[in-house]
Design a protein around this motif. Sequence first.
Motif, PDB file in Angstrom:
ATOM      1  N   LEU A  25       0.822  -1.210   0.000  1.00  0.00           N
ATOM      2  CA  LEU A  25       0.000   0.000   0.000  1.00  0.00           C
ATOM      3  C   LEU A  25       0.858   1.263   0.000  1.00  0.00           C
ATOM      4  O   LEU A  25       0.505   2.259   0.611  1.00  0.00           O
ATOM      5  N   ALA A  26       1.984   1.234  -0.703  1.00  0.00           N
ATOM      6  CA  ALA A  26       2.882   2.385  -0.713  1.00  0.00           C
ATOM      7  C   ALA A  26       2.186   3.643  -1.202  1.00  0.00           C
ATOM      8  O   ALA A  26       2.382   4.738  -0.660  1.00  0.00           O
ATOM      9  N   SER A  27       1.350   3.494  -2.228  1.00  0.00           N
ATOM     10  CA  SER A  27       0.691   4.666  -2.808  1.00  0.00           C
ATOM     11  C   SER A  27      -0.335   5.291  -1.879  1.00  0.00           C
ATOM     12  O   SER A  27      -0.859   6.374  -2.170  1.00  0.00           O
ATOM     13  N   LEU A  28      -0.625   4.620  -0.778  1.00  0.00           N
ATOM     14  CA  LEU A  28      -1.553   5.182   0.210  1.00  0.00           C
ATOM     15  C   LEU A  28      -1.049   6.526   0.725  1.00  0.00           C
ATOM     16  O   LEU A  28      -1.834   7.428   1.009  1.00  0.00           O
ATOM     17  N   THR A  29       0.279   6.691   0.831  1.00  0.00           N
ATOM     18  CA  THR A  29       0.841   7.965   1.291  1.00  0.00           C
ATOM     19  C   THR A  29       1.574   8.719   0.190  1.00  0.00           C
ATOM     20  O   THR A  29       1.565   9.944   0.163  1.00  0.00           O
ATOM     21  N   THR A  30       2.222   7.997  -0.736  1.00  0.00           N
ATOM     22  CA  THR A  30       3.087   8.678  -1.704  1.00  0.00           C
ATOM     23  C   THR A  30       2.294   9.428  -2.778  1.00  0.00           C
ATOM     24  O   THR A  30       2.622  10.576  -3.103  1.00  0.00           O
ATOM     25  N   TYR A  31       1.280   8.815  -3.330  1.00  0.00           N
ATOM     26  CA  TYR A  31       0.515   9.461  -4.397  1.00  0.00           C
ATOM     27  C   TYR A  31      -0.221  10.708  -3.903  1.00  0.00           C
ATOM     28  O   TYR A  31      -0.135  11.770  -4.530  1.00  0.00           O
ATOM     29  N   PRO A  32      -0.945  10.637  -2.764  1.00  0.00           N
ATOM     30  CA  PRO A  32      -1.583  11.867  -2.266  1.00  0.00           C
ATOM     31  C   PRO A  32      -0.582  12.975  -1.947  1.00  0.00           C
ATOM     32  O   PRO A  32      -0.890  14.157  -2.132  1.00  0.00           O
ATOM     33  N   ALA A  33       0.625  12.610  -1.478  1.00  0.00           N
ATOM     34  CA  ALA A  33       1.627  13.626  -1.173  1.00  0.00           C
ATOM     35  C   ALA A  33       2.050  14.366  -2.430  1.00  0.00           C
ATOM     36  O   ALA A  33       2.259  15.593  -2.409  1.00  0.00           O
ATOM     37  N   LEU A  34       2.174  13.654  -3.535  1.00  0.00           N
ATOM     38  CA  LEU A  34       2.540  14.298  -4.794  1.00  0.00           C
ATOM     39  C   LEU A  34       1.425  15.225  -5.284  1.00  0.00           C
ATOM     40  O   LEU A  34       1.698  16.298  -5.835  1.00  0.00           O
ATOM     41  N   LEU A  35       0.183  14.817  -5.092  1.00  0.00           N
ATOM     42  CA  LEU A  35      -0.933  15.704  -5.432  1.00  0.00           C
ATOM     43  C   LEU A  35      -0.938  16.934  -4.530  1.00  0.00           C
ATOM     44  O   LEU A  35      -1.239  18.050  -4.981  1.00  0.00           O
ATOM     45  N   LEU A  36      -0.582  16.731  -3.257  1.00  0.00           N
ATOM     46  CA  LEU A  36      -0.617  17.817  -2.285  1.00  0.00           C
ATOM     47  C   LEU A  36       0.380  18.919  -2.619  1.00  0.00           C
ATOM     48  O   LEU A  36       0.123  20.096  -2.363  1.00  0.00           O
ATOM     49  N   ILE A  37       1.522  18.563  -3.196  1.00  0.00           N
ATOM     50  CA  ILE A  37       2.500  19.610  -3.534  1.00  0.00           C
ATOM     51  C   ILE A  37       2.201  20.257  -4.884  1.00  0.00           C
ATOM     52  O   ILE A  37       2.952  21.122  -5.345  1.00  0.00           O
ATOM     53  N   GLY A  38       1.099  19.832  -5.517  1.00  0.00           N
ATOM     54  CA  GLY A  38       0.643  20.531  -6.707  1.00  0.00           C
ATOM     55  C   GLY A  38       0.850  19.845  -8.034  1.00  0.00           C
ATOM     56  O   GLY A  38       0.580  20.435  -9.080  1.00  0.00           O
ATOM     57  N   LEU A  39       1.305  18.590  -8.048  1.00  0.00           N
ATOM     58  CA  LEU A  39       1.482  17.891  -9.317  1.00  0.00           C
ATOM     59  C   LEU A  39       0.128  17.463  -9.876  1.00  0.00           C
ATOM     60  O   LEU A  39      -0.743  17.014  -9.124  1.00  0.00           O
ATOM     61  N   PRO A  40      -0.072  17.588 -11.190  1.00  0.00           N
ATOM     62  CA  PRO A  40      -1.306  17.080 -11.798  1.00  0.00           C
ATOM     63  C   PRO A  40      -1.347  15.560 -11.721  1.00  0.00           C
ATOM     64  O   PRO A  40      -0.302  14.904 -11.593  1.00  0.00           O
ATOM     65  N   PRO A  41      -2.541  14.961 -11.796  1.00  0.00           N
ATOM     66  CA  PRO A  41      -2.683  13.521 -11.544  1.00  0.00           C
ATOM     67  C   PRO A  41      -1.776  12.628 -12.381  1.00  0.00           C
ATOM     68  O   PRO A  41      -1.147  11.714 -11.848  1.00  0.00           O
ATOM     69  N   VAL A  42      -1.690  12.851 -13.702  1.00  0.00           N
ATOM     70  CA  VAL A  42      -0.873  11.961 -14.528  1.00  0.00           C
ATOM     71  C   VAL A  42       0.602  12.102 -14.175  1.00  0.00           C
ATOM     72  O   VAL A  42       1.322  11.102 -14.035  1.00  0.00           O
ATOM     73  N   THR A  43       1.066  13.330 -14.012  1.00  0.00           N
ATOM     74  CA  THR A  43       2.463  13.543 -13.624  1.00  0.00           C
ATOM     75  C   THR A  43       2.742  12.935 -12.256  1.00  0.00           C
ATOM     76  O   THR A  43       3.803  12.336 -12.026  1.00  0.00           O
ATOM     77  N   ALA A  44       1.788  13.082 -11.327  1.00  0.00           N
ATOM     78  CA  ALA A  44       1.950  12.483 -10.002  1.00  0.00           C
ATOM     79  C   ALA A  44       2.024  10.965 -10.100  1.00  0.00           C
ATOM     80  O   ALA A  44       2.827  10.323  -9.410  1.00  0.00           O
TER      81      ALA A  44
END
Length: 250
Positions: A25-44
């Motif tokens: 479940l790595a993406s449980l924290t990593t993917y939302p963090a990338l969205l939080l700093i402002g990356l668009p979904p595909v780039t994140a």
Amino acid sequence: MTWWDAALLFVAGIGGGLVGSIAGLASLTTYPALLLIGLPPVTANVTNTVALVFNGVGSVSASLPELRGQRSILKRLVPAALVGGAAGAELLLAIPAEGFENIVPVLLAASAVLIAIPQRERVAGAPRGAVRILVESVAVLAICVYGGFFGAAAGVLMLALFLRTGGESLAHANATKNVVLGVANGVAAMIFIAFAPIHWWAVAPLGAGCLLGSRLGPAIVRRAPATPLRLMIAAAGLALAVKLGVDTYL
């Protein structure tokens, strides 16, 4: 990207590496963090895939005791992981993600239930039937396609599969999952590096955190009581399924 963003990604990477090497479940924290700093979904998504290569390196290197004796199994499953990861990455670059993501909450919830159900441990070295081998290989291919495409909870799906089809213990199934998913994620990452927009300033702190966190996970699985840990993994998977379901359908 600010220093605060980098610190957030590093901490998210530690958490992602830890839960990724334990429960997938790595993406449980990593993917939302990338969205939080402002990356668009595909780039994140593609940046997350590249950073999680470090999660694979750490978790596999820490799982070596459980990987002894699994050479024949891995030789059979790694080709499916290579093909699936590459196909999933190509799929992401070719079509929108929305339609494929609609089934993710259902798959994740089903996997969480499968993990929660007690399994009868297979005797080490016991043979697998031809039908079971075929089903397992096809399922690995399908999960790796999904992992290369989006990746969130692919490890939970694979862990549930290996617990059902032959892992001698949770630790052994987890180790197999770490290798197979690491291969699929690695080949997807190479395709994204060549053809997709990667935010490298985010990869650095996130990947460093993943490497650190993923080294700890297999040791926890090795020593912790299997049943409580299995139920915690199932609960985390079910919680993520609910969260993804709310985001997708509401």
